[in-house]
Design a protein around this motif. Structure first.
Motif, PDB file in Angstrom:
ATOM      1  N   PHE B  74       6.299  68.185  75.914  1.00 55.01           N
ATOM      2  CA  PHE B  74       5.898  66.783  75.896  1.00 55.01           C
ATOM      3  C   PHE B  74       6.889  66.018  76.767  1.00 55.01           C
ATOM      4  O   PHE B  74       8.100  66.143  76.579  1.00 55.01           O
ATOM      5  N   ILE B  75       6.376  65.241  77.712  1.00 54.64           N
ATOM      6  CA  ILE B  75       7.234  64.565  78.679  1.00 54.64           C
ATOM      7  C   ILE B  75       6.986  63.069  78.632  1.00 54.64           C
ATOM      8  O   ILE B  75       5.832  62.621  78.609  1.00 54.64           O
ATOM      9  N   LEU B  76       8.054  62.312  78.630  1.00 58.26           N
ATOM     10  CA  LEU B  76       7.982  60.851  78.673  1.00 58.26           C
ATOM     11  C   LEU B  76       8.483  60.399  80.038  1.00 58.26           C
ATOM     12  O   LEU B  76       9.549  60.832  80.478  1.00 58.26           O
ATOM     13  N   SER B  77       7.722  59.533  80.689  1.00 60.34           N
ATOM     14  CA  SER B  77       8.069  59.149  82.057  1.00 60.34           C
ATOM     15  C   SER B  77       7.939  57.655  82.270  1.00 60.34           C
ATOM     16  O   SER B  77       7.259  56.957  81.519  1.00 60.34           O
ATOM     17  N   SER B  78       8.620  57.222  83.324  1.00 60.27           N
ATOM     18  CA  SER B  78       8.449  55.860  83.807  1.00 60.27           C
ATOM     19  C   SER B  78       8.666  55.868  85.313  1.00 60.27           C
ATOM     20  O   SER B  78       9.527  56.591  85.815  1.00 60.27           O
ATOM     21  N   LYS B  79       7.915  55.042  86.005  1.00 53.32           N
ATOM     22  CA  LYS B  79       8.104  54.953  87.450  1.00 53.32           C
ATOM     23  C   LYS B  79       9.235  53.994  87.789  1.00 53.32           C
ATOM     24  O   LYS B  79       9.987  54.186  88.739  1.00 53.32           O
ATOM     25  N   LYS B  80       9.341  52.929  86.978  1.00 53.43           N
ATOM     26  CA  LYS B  80      10.394  51.931  87.225  1.00 53.43           C
ATOM     27  C   LYS B  80      10.913  51.411  85.888  1.00 53.43           C
ATOM     28  O   LYS B  80      10.193  50.701  85.189  1.00 53.43           O
ATOM     29  N   LEU B  81      12.130  51.708  85.570  1.00 55.64           N
ATOM     30  CA  LEU B  81      12.699  51.300  84.292  1.00 55.64           C
ATOM     31  C   LEU B  81      13.029  49.810  84.256  1.00 55.64           C
ATOM     32  O   LEU B  81      13.432  49.208  85.259  1.00 55.64           O
ATOM     33  N   LEU B  82      12.868  49.236  83.058  1.00 55.90           N
ATOM     34  CA  LEU B  82      13.257  47.860  82.796  1.00 55.90           C
ATOM     35  C   LEU B  82      14.449  47.866  81.845  1.00 55.90           C
ATOM     36  O   LEU B  82      14.683  48.847  81.127  1.00 55.90           O
ATOM     37  N   LEU B  83      15.188  46.759  81.823  1.00 57.01           N
ATOM     38  CA  LEU B  83      16.310  46.662  80.882  1.00 57.01           C
ATOM     39  C   LEU B  83      15.843  46.894  79.445  1.00 57.01           C
ATOM     40  O   LEU B  83      16.537  47.507  78.636  1.00 57.01           O
ATOM     41  N   SER B  84      14.646  46.399  79.151  1.00 59.09           N
ATOM     42  CA  SER B  84      14.115  46.501  77.786  1.00 59.09           C
ATOM     43  C   SER B  84      13.743  47.927  77.395  1.00 59.09           C
ATOM     44  O   SER B  84      13.410  48.190  76.241  1.00 59.09           O
ATOM     45  N   ASP B  85      13.795  48.855  78.335  1.00 59.19           N
ATOM     46  CA  ASP B  85      13.505  50.251  78.019  1.00 59.19           C
ATOM     47  C   ASP B  85      14.693  50.967  77.381  1.00 59.19           C
ATOM     48  O   ASP B  85      14.565  52.098  76.913  1.00 59.19           O
ATOM     49  N   SER B  86      15.842  50.316  77.357  1.00 65.02           N
ATOM     50  CA  SER B  86      17.016  50.917  76.714  1.00 65.02           C
ATOM     51  C   SER B  86      16.726  51.195  75.242  1.00 65.02           C
ATOM     52  O   SER B  86      16.045  50.417  74.573  1.00 65.02           O
ATOM     53  N   GLY B  87      17.257  52.313  74.751  1.00 65.11           N
ATOM     54  CA  GLY B  87      17.043  52.645  73.348  1.00 65.11           C
ATOM     55  C   GLY B  87      17.267  54.114  73.093  1.00 65.11           C
ATOM     56  O   GLY B  87      17.697  54.865  73.974  1.00 65.11           O
ATOM     57  N   PHE B  88      16.969  54.495  71.882  1.00 62.31           N
ATOM     58  CA  PHE B  88      17.123  55.879  71.426  1.00 62.31           C
ATOM     59  C   PHE B  88      15.723  56.469  71.351  1.00 62.31           C
ATOM     60  O   PHE B  88      14.890  56.023  70.562  1.00 62.31           O
ATOM     61  N   TYR B  89      15.434  57.470  72.198  1.00 60.09           N
ATOM     62  CA  TYR B  89      14.105  58.054  72.273  1.00 60.09           C
ATOM     63  C   TYR B  89      14.079  59.363  71.497  1.00 60.09           C
ATOM     64  O   TYR B  89      14.888  60.260  71.727  1.00 60.09           O
ATOM     65  N   LEU B  90      13.124  59.434  70.616  1.00 63.52           N
ATOM     66  CA  LEU B  90      13.029  60.599  69.733  1.00 63.52           C
ATOM     67  C   LEU B  90      11.690  61.284  69.900  1.00 63.52           C
ATOM     68  O   LEU B  90      10.641  60.648  69.833  1.00 63.52           O
ATOM     69  N   CYS B  91      11.752  62.573  70.090  1.00 63.73           N
ATOM     70  CA  CYS B  91      10.543  63.401  70.112  1.00 63.73           C
ATOM     71  C   CYS B  91      10.409  64.047  68.740  1.00 63.73           C
ATOM     72  O   CYS B  91      11.425  64.369  68.093  1.00 63.73           O
ATOM     73  N   ALA B  92       9.205  64.222  68.285  1.00 60.77           N
ATOM     74  CA  ALA B  92       8.986  64.837  66.978  1.00 60.77           C
ATOM     75  C   ALA B  92       7.737  65.704  67.026  1.00 60.77           C
ATOM     76  O   ALA B  92       6.831  65.465  67.829  1.00 60.77           O
ATOM     77  N   TRP B  93       7.699  66.682  66.147  1.00 56.99           N
ATOM     78  CA  TRP B  93       6.496  67.515  66.029  1.00 56.99           C
ATOM     79  C   TRP B  93       6.092  67.637  64.574  1.00 56.99           C
ATOM     80  O   TRP B  93       6.900  67.503  63.665  1.00 56.99           O
ATOM     81  N   GLY B  94       4.799  67.885  64.374  1.00 57.28           N
ATOM     82  CA  GLY B  94       4.265  68.145  63.053  1.00 57.28           C
ATOM     83  C   GLY B  94       3.109  69.119  63.181  1.00 57.28           C
ATOM     84  O   GLY B  94       2.534  69.280  64.263  1.00 57.28           O
ATOM     85  N   THR B  95       2.768  69.776  62.092  1.00 58.79           N
ATOM     86  CA  THR B  95       1.629  70.692  62.139  1.00 58.79           C
ATOM     87  C   THR B  95       0.340  69.898  61.982  1.00 58.79           C
ATOM     88  O   THR B  95       0.347  68.728  61.595  1.00 58.79           O
ATOM     89  N   ARG B  96      -0.765  70.529  62.289  1.00 59.82           N
ATOM     90  CA  ARG B  96      -2.051  69.876  62.135  1.00 59.82           C
ATOM     91  C   ARG B  96      -2.304  69.580  60.652  1.00 59.82           C
ATOM     92  O   ARG B  96      -1.830  70.265  59.778  1.00 59.82           O
ATOM     93  N   GLY B  97      -3.039  68.564  60.416  1.00 61.69           N
ATOM     94  CA  GLY B  97      -3.277  68.179  59.031  1.00 61.69           C
ATOM     95  C   GLY B  97      -2.768  66.780  58.801  1.00 61.69           C
ATOM     96  O   GLY B  97      -1.892  66.287  59.494  1.00 61.69           O
ATOM     97  N   ASN B  98      -3.332  66.142  57.803  1.00 60.31           N
ATOM     98  CA  ASN B  98      -3.038  64.733  57.600  1.00 60.31           C
ATOM     99  C   ASN B  98      -1.631  64.472  57.084  1.00 60.31           C
ATOM    100  O   ASN B  98      -1.106  63.382  57.266  1.00 60.31           O
ATOM    101  N   ASN B  99      -1.039  65.435  56.437  1.00 60.76           N
ATOM    102  CA  ASN B  99       0.186  65.119  55.713  1.00 60.76           C
ATOM    103  C   ASN B  99       1.309  66.084  56.015  1.00 60.76           C
ATOM    104  O   ASN B  99       1.964  66.592  55.120  1.00 60.76           O
ATOM    105  N   SER B 100       1.490  66.312  57.275  1.00 67.35           N
ATOM    106  CA  SER B 100       2.575  67.182  57.696  1.00 67.35           C
ATOM    107  C   SER B 100       3.839  66.363  57.928  1.00 67.35           C
ATOM    108  O   SER B 100       3.796  65.309  58.547  1.00 67.35           O
TER     109      SER B 100
END
Lengths: 113, 113
Positions: B74-100
């Motif tokens: 899974f890839i997160l991209s931007s062509k041109k970053l803004l100051l407001s894009d600063s932050g802590f970016y978290l990737c997460a995964w879960g299994t299929r199903g409503n309550n994983s």
């Protein structure tokens, strides 16, 4: 859609108890609870799937009141290691027809000796 | 056992520069994948989620985009970053199903200067 958490922050001394609440304006089908230590990723604590369900491990437990559309997290006899930010998350149907997990704003818990 | 890798851990980028954050999951197939962002001292904002290759749902219209070229990437991209894009970016995964439960990577702390 974001669930509402209260209080925003709690300060405890070791051994004291705390309750964190999570409520939603929409029907809740399940509630997730996570804890995040400063600078780290959130860690899963528990999921409650049914109204009236209660779960717990160690001295952290949670309840789910489906009718009231709310859940509560109970921290008993708090330890220093309980410090962190607690998030509840609720599942909503996304635009693509798939479920997504939306988190509340978090409750900061600080436990002091 | 399942593991999730996210890199880089920290990144400092100038305004207007491109961005590419990568996340890979091991030990599971067909995971649901998520990108969350956390501004300093704030909650977890869902940015994108994906239930399969090439299937991306966007939660927040902005100058970010996501792609899933492979089942466990899974890839997160931007062509041109803004100051407001600063932050802590978290990737997460879960299994299929409503309550994983979600399992988070260690996050990328992005500072846009």
């Amino acid at each position: 859609q974001q669930p509402v958490q209260s209080p925003q922050a709690v300060i405890l001394r070791e051994g004291e108890d705390a309750v964190i609440n999570c409520s939603s304006s929409k029907a809740l089908y399940s509630v997730h609870w996570y804890r995040q230590k400063h600078g780290e990723a959130p860690v899963f604590l528990m999921i409650l799937l049914k109204g009236g369900e209660q779960k717990g491990h160690d001295k952290i437990s949670a309840s789910f009141n489906e009718k009231k559309q709310q859940s509560s997290l109970y921290l008993t006899a708090s330890q220093l290691s309980y410090s962190g930010t607690y998030f509840c998350g609720t599942v909503f149907r996304g635009s693509g027809g798939y479920n997504k997990l939306i988190f509340g704003a978090g409750t900061r818990l600080a436990v002091h000796p | 056992s399942q593991t999730i890798h996210q890199w880089p851990a920290t990144l400092v980028q100038p305004v207007g520069s491109p961005l590419s954050l990568e996340c890979t999951v091991e030990g599971t197939s067909n995971p649901n994948l998520y990108w969350y962002r956390q501004a300093a001292g704030r909650g977890l904002q869902l940015l994108f989620y994906s239930v399969g290759i090439g299937q991306i749902s966007s939660e927040v219209p902005q100058n970010l985009s996501a792609s899933r070229p492979q089942d466990r990437q899974f890839i997160l991209s931007s062509k041109k970053l803004l100051l407001s894009d600063s932050g802590f970016y978290l990737c997460a995964w879960g299994t299929r199903g409503n309550n994983s439960p979600l399992h988070f990577g260690n996050g990328t702390r992005l500072t846009v200067t």
